[in-house]
Design a protein around this motif. Structure first.
Motif, PDB file in Angstrom:
ATOM      1  N   VAL A  56      14.265   6.745   4.066  1.00 23.55           N
ATOM      2  CA  VAL A  56      14.073   6.585   2.630  1.00 23.55           C
ATOM      3  C   VAL A  56      15.132   5.685   2.024  1.00 23.55           C
ATOM      4  N   GLU A  57      16.345   5.718   2.546  1.00 24.72           N
ATOM      5  CA  GLU A  57      17.428   4.926   1.974  1.00 24.72           C
ATOM      6  C   GLU A  57      17.157   3.425   2.055  1.00 24.72           C
ATOM      7  N   ARG A  58      16.138   3.032   2.750  1.00 21.22           N
ATOM      8  CA  ARG A  58      15.802   1.620   2.887  1.00 21.22           C
ATOM      9  C   ARG A  58      14.559   1.235   2.087  1.00 21.22           C
ATOM     10  N   THR A  59      14.185   2.091   1.154  1.00 19.72           N
ATOM     11  CA  THR A  59      13.046   1.810   0.293  1.00 19.72           C
ATOM     12  C   THR A  59      13.567   1.366  -1.070  1.00 19.72           C
ATOM     13  N   ASP A  71       0.113  -9.941  -3.935  1.00 16.78           N
ATOM     14  CA  ASP A  71      -0.522  -8.650  -3.706  1.00 16.78           C
ATOM     15  C   ASP A  71      -0.181  -8.167  -2.306  1.00 16.78           C
ATOM     16  N   ASP A  72      -0.449  -6.910  -2.062  1.00 17.28           N
ATOM     17  CA  ASP A  72      -0.104  -6.322  -0.769  1.00 17.28           C
ATOM     18  C   ASP A  72      -1.276  -6.324   0.207  1.00 17.28           C
ATOM     19  N   GLU A  88       4.872  -2.295   0.313  1.00 17.72           N
ATOM     20  CA  GLU A  88       4.050  -1.087   0.367  1.00 17.72           C
ATOM     21  C   GLU A  88       3.023  -1.064  -0.756  1.00 17.72           C
ATOM     22  N   SER A  89       3.429  -1.523  -1.938  1.00 17.50           N
ATOM     23  CA  SER A  89       2.489  -1.544  -3.068  1.00 17.50           C
ATOM     24  C   SER A  89       2.974  -2.536  -4.119  1.00 17.50           C
ATOM     25  N   GLY A 104       9.136  -1.904  -1.631  1.00 12.43           N
ATOM     26  CA  GLY A 104       9.371  -2.546  -0.353  1.00 12.43           C
ATOM     27  C   GLY A 104      10.191  -1.670   0.577  1.00 12.43           C
ATOM     28  N   VAL A 105       9.853  -1.694   1.849  1.00  8.18           N
ATOM     29  CA  VAL A 105      10.582  -0.929   2.862  1.00  8.18           C
ATOM     30  C   VAL A 105      11.243  -1.929   3.793  1.00  8.18           C
TER      31      VAL A 105
END
Length: 108
Positions: A56-59, A71-72, A88-89, A104-105
């Motif tokens: 999660v710390e990289r989101t 767009d994704d 991601e979205s 973004g991840v």
């Protein structure tokens, strides 16, 4: 007021002919650079992401001015400094066509 002081570049995976070798190459190609605000996720967003993601710390959230063509659905990623983020979205904030939030991840 949101300060958009970071520069990011959107990249897409594309095929092109390398002019030096005349061979078809598949690689990431820069398509657009924009200014943005970079935010980490926190609070409720953090708890929600913990259940679905290991790192999660990289989101991150990238907030940009509304722009067409981002767009994704296509194979697109974000380059920020020397780091890369899978999209991601992409959300049109409040459906007002003023800003967009991109989740973004970071890829390792």
């Amino acid at each position: 007021m949101l300060q958009m002081k970071h520069r990011i570049t959107f990249q897409q995976m594309q095929e092109y002919v390398d002019p030096d070798t005349d061979r078809v190459v598949t690689d990431w190609v820069d398509i657009k650079s924009v200014w943005c605000a970079v935010k980490t996720i926190k609070g409720r967003e953090y708890l929600s992401a913990v259940t679905s993601r290991e790192h999660v710390e990289r989101t991150y959230r990238f907030i940009i001015r509304h722009t067409n063509g981002i767009d994704d659905s296509a194979q697109t990623r974000i380059k920020y400094k020397d780091r890369f983020f899978n999209m991601e979205s992409v959300l049109n904030d409040d459906e007002e066509n003023l800003t967009m939030t991109i989740i973004g991840v970071e890829t390792v």
